[in-house]
Write a protein that holds these residues in place. Sequence first.
Motif, PDB file in Angstrom:
ATOM      1  N   LYS A   1       0.817  -1.208   0.000  1.00  0.00           N
ATOM      2  CA  LYS A   1       0.000   0.000   0.000  1.00  0.00           C
ATOM      3  C   LYS A   1       0.854   1.263   0.000  1.00  0.00           C
ATOM      4  O   LYS A   1       1.844   1.356   0.720  1.00  0.00           O
ATOM      5  N   ALA A   2       0.434   2.221  -0.810  1.00  0.00           N
ATOM      6  CA  ALA A   2       0.939   3.595  -0.744  1.00  0.00           C
ATOM      7  C   ALA A   2      -0.313   4.452  -0.780  1.00  0.00           C
ATOM      8  O   ALA A   2      -0.826   4.796  -1.846  1.00  0.00           O
ATOM      9  N   SER A   3      -0.839   4.757   0.384  1.00  0.00           N
ATOM     10  CA  SER A   3      -2.212   5.263   0.458  1.00  0.00           C
ATOM     11  C   SER A   3      -2.379   6.724   0.093  1.00  0.00           C
ATOM     12  O   SER A   3      -3.454   7.134  -0.318  1.00  0.00           O
ATOM     13  N   HIS A   4      -1.320   7.540   0.266  1.00  0.00           N
ATOM     14  CA  HIS A   4      -1.523   8.951  -0.055  1.00  0.00           C
ATOM     15  C   HIS A   4      -0.209   9.728  -0.093  1.00  0.00           C
ATOM     16  O   HIS A   4       0.742   9.423   0.593  1.00  0.00           O
ATOM     17  N   LEU A   5      -0.181  10.729  -0.976  1.00  0.00           N
ATOM     18  CA  LEU A   5       0.861  11.757  -0.985  1.00  0.00           C
ATOM     19  C   LEU A   5       2.271  11.188  -1.103  1.00  0.00           C
ATOM     20  O   LEU A   5       3.182  11.552  -0.354  1.00  0.00           O
ATOM     21  N   THR A   6       2.462  10.291  -2.077  1.00  0.00           N
ATOM     22  CA  THR A   6       3.740   9.583  -2.192  1.00  0.00           C
ATOM     23  C   THR A   6       4.218   9.568  -3.630  1.00  0.00           C
ATOM     24  O   THR A   6       3.414   9.517  -4.568  1.00  0.00           O
ATOM     25  N   TYR A   7       5.565   9.595  -3.815  1.00  0.00           N
ATOM     26  CA  TYR A   7       6.158   9.382  -5.129  1.00  0.00           C
ATOM     27  C   TYR A   7       7.048   8.155  -5.073  1.00  0.00           C
ATOM     28  O   TYR A   7       7.990   8.084  -4.274  1.00  0.00           O
ATOM     29  N   LEU A   8       6.751   7.182  -5.958  1.00  0.00           N
ATOM     30  CA  LEU A   8       7.570   5.985  -6.079  1.00  0.00           C
ATOM     31  C   LEU A   8       8.100   5.915  -7.505  1.00  0.00           C
ATOM     32  O   LEU A   8       7.355   5.619  -8.445  1.00  0.00           O
ATOM     33  N   GLY A   9       9.388   6.212  -7.661  1.00  0.00           N
ATOM     34  CA  GLY A   9      10.015   6.166  -8.974  1.00  0.00           C
ATOM     35  C   GLY A   9      11.212   5.246  -8.962  1.00  0.00           C
ATOM     36  O   GLY A   9      12.004   5.259  -8.015  1.00  0.00           O
ATOM     37  N   ASP A  10      11.351   4.403 -10.003  1.00  0.00           N
ATOM     38  CA  ASP A  10      12.461   3.451 -10.085  1.00  0.00           C
ATOM     39  C   ASP A  10      12.564   2.653  -8.792  1.00  0.00           C
ATOM     40  O   ASP A  10      13.618   2.598  -8.150  1.00  0.00           O
ATOM     41  N   ALA A  11      11.446   2.029  -8.429  1.00  0.00           N
ATOM     42  CA  ALA A  11      11.380   1.364  -7.122  1.00  0.00           C
ATOM     43  C   ALA A  11      10.751  -0.015  -7.234  1.00  0.00           C
ATOM     44  O   ALA A  11       9.966  -0.293  -8.140  1.00  0.00           O
ATOM     45  N   GLU A  12      11.108  -0.855  -6.275  1.00  0.00           N
ATOM     46  CA  GLU A  12      10.510  -2.188  -6.151  1.00  0.00           C
ATOM     47  C   GLU A  12      10.052  -2.342  -4.716  1.00  0.00           C
ATOM     48  O   GLU A  12      10.870  -2.326  -3.781  1.00  0.00           O
ATOM     49  N   VAL A  13       8.733  -2.472  -4.545  1.00  0.00           N
ATOM     50  CA  VAL A  13       8.143  -2.551  -3.208  1.00  0.00           C
ATOM     51  C   VAL A  13       7.600  -3.957  -3.008  1.00  0.00           C
ATOM     52  O   VAL A  13       6.775  -4.443  -3.793  1.00  0.00           O
ATOM     53  N   GLY A  14       8.042  -4.623  -1.947  1.00  0.00           N
ATOM     54  CA  GLY A  14       7.659  -6.002  -1.699  1.00  0.00           C
ATOM     55  C   GLY A  14       6.227  -6.157  -1.230  1.00  0.00           C
ATOM     56  O   GLY A  14       5.554  -5.195  -0.829  1.00  0.00           O
TER      57      GLY A  14
END
Length: 452
Positions: free
Chosen positions: A345-358
Amino acid sequence: MNRPLAAIILAAGKGTRMKSDLHKVLHPIAGRPMLLHLVAAVEALQPERTVVVTGAGRAQVEAAVSPLGIVTALQAEQLGTAHAVAQAEAALSGFVGDVLVLYGDVPLVTTATMQAMIDRLNAADAPAIVVLGFRPADAAAYGRIIASDGIIGKMVEYKDATDAERAVDLCNSGLMAVRSADLFALLARVGNDNAAGEYYLPDVVMLAAADGRPSAVIETAAAEVAGVNSRGELAAVEASWQATRRAQAMADGVTLIAPETVWFAHDTVIGRDVVIEPNVFFAPGVAVGDGATIHGFSHIEGAAIGAKAEVGPFARLRPGAVLGERSKVGNFVEMKKATLGIGAKASHLTYLGDAEVGAGANIGAGTITCNYDGFFKYKTVIGEGAFIGSNSALVAPVTIGAGAIVGAGSVITADVAADALALGRGKQEARVGWAKRFRDAMTAKKATAKKS
């Protein structure tokens, strides 16, 4: 058995009414140049050859079609549609079969309609030419087709038509199917003794009739042969395409809360039981798995959204975003070239760039992956079950281990081991009574300033 097929697509017009530096036939509909919509429909018939006739702005058109293996022919001077088709003769040298004549600015003609034209050409009565007709709400200045039982008696341009002929509502779309053995021989006989002084393609029908060989007309809906000559017509054709796509989506088991506010791309793939809320825009390259929910005001491009995932509202998914099953991207979250694992989960107000989230990881509000140093991009890896506290900055390249916790407000510049706690912030200091002393001093200073 189907005979060999070739297609000639006319794209030589200047398109001056578009008032654009981009060639008319390259203006997009549903995220794809209108010319390439037509090319895709033709390619489904597996033609032996496709020729695009170019003119003004030829370099742009050639650049668009040459990677597809399509040849072009130049109409250096625009002298009419018959003259344009004749320019394809060299490119079709040695071809023996059926030829479809199409228009690059009439982009919504379906493969099924093209096949119907070819089938009629090869019917038992073997018409010399098959013309695609339509009946618009307002026949306006379209050329007319005078026919009986589908056999053409006369075709006439509006400028040259009598009042009685103008009263006929069967109009000529300009599209036709003809055998290669007939096409260029008939074109060579076309003259320009008419009101516009141009070489008209429909004249081949009357020339064949003079040889005792009748032609046939089949009809389609006016929307399918809508042409684009202006920005207004481009918008109308876009609206027509979108209306058809929305209806198909709902027929396929997709819930659109406000259908008229959802915009699909030409290649959008939507699974069953997907719910799409109002004001969602799909750019090219999106696939959505079964049971996902797309909340309102989300913009999605080049992304894969897993089954039962949740997106938005106000989310932006950019190319390379991949959401695992049951994952969640909430309001004001942006992803680019990033993977969100199952249930993450990334529920709000987030930037995920060039990323790998388990899988199962939780990304707190205000978290950003700092992936760019002004010169190069770097990757962030967040392990399964990790918890990233709010307002954290993860400075890539960096790895957060599985099950690790990053305290809120941290700036993380080094790898964090699995199940560790990482804090990267200044030590908090409290000075008792300082705030009150500061307010009292500043209030007294302000009062003195007013008196002076």
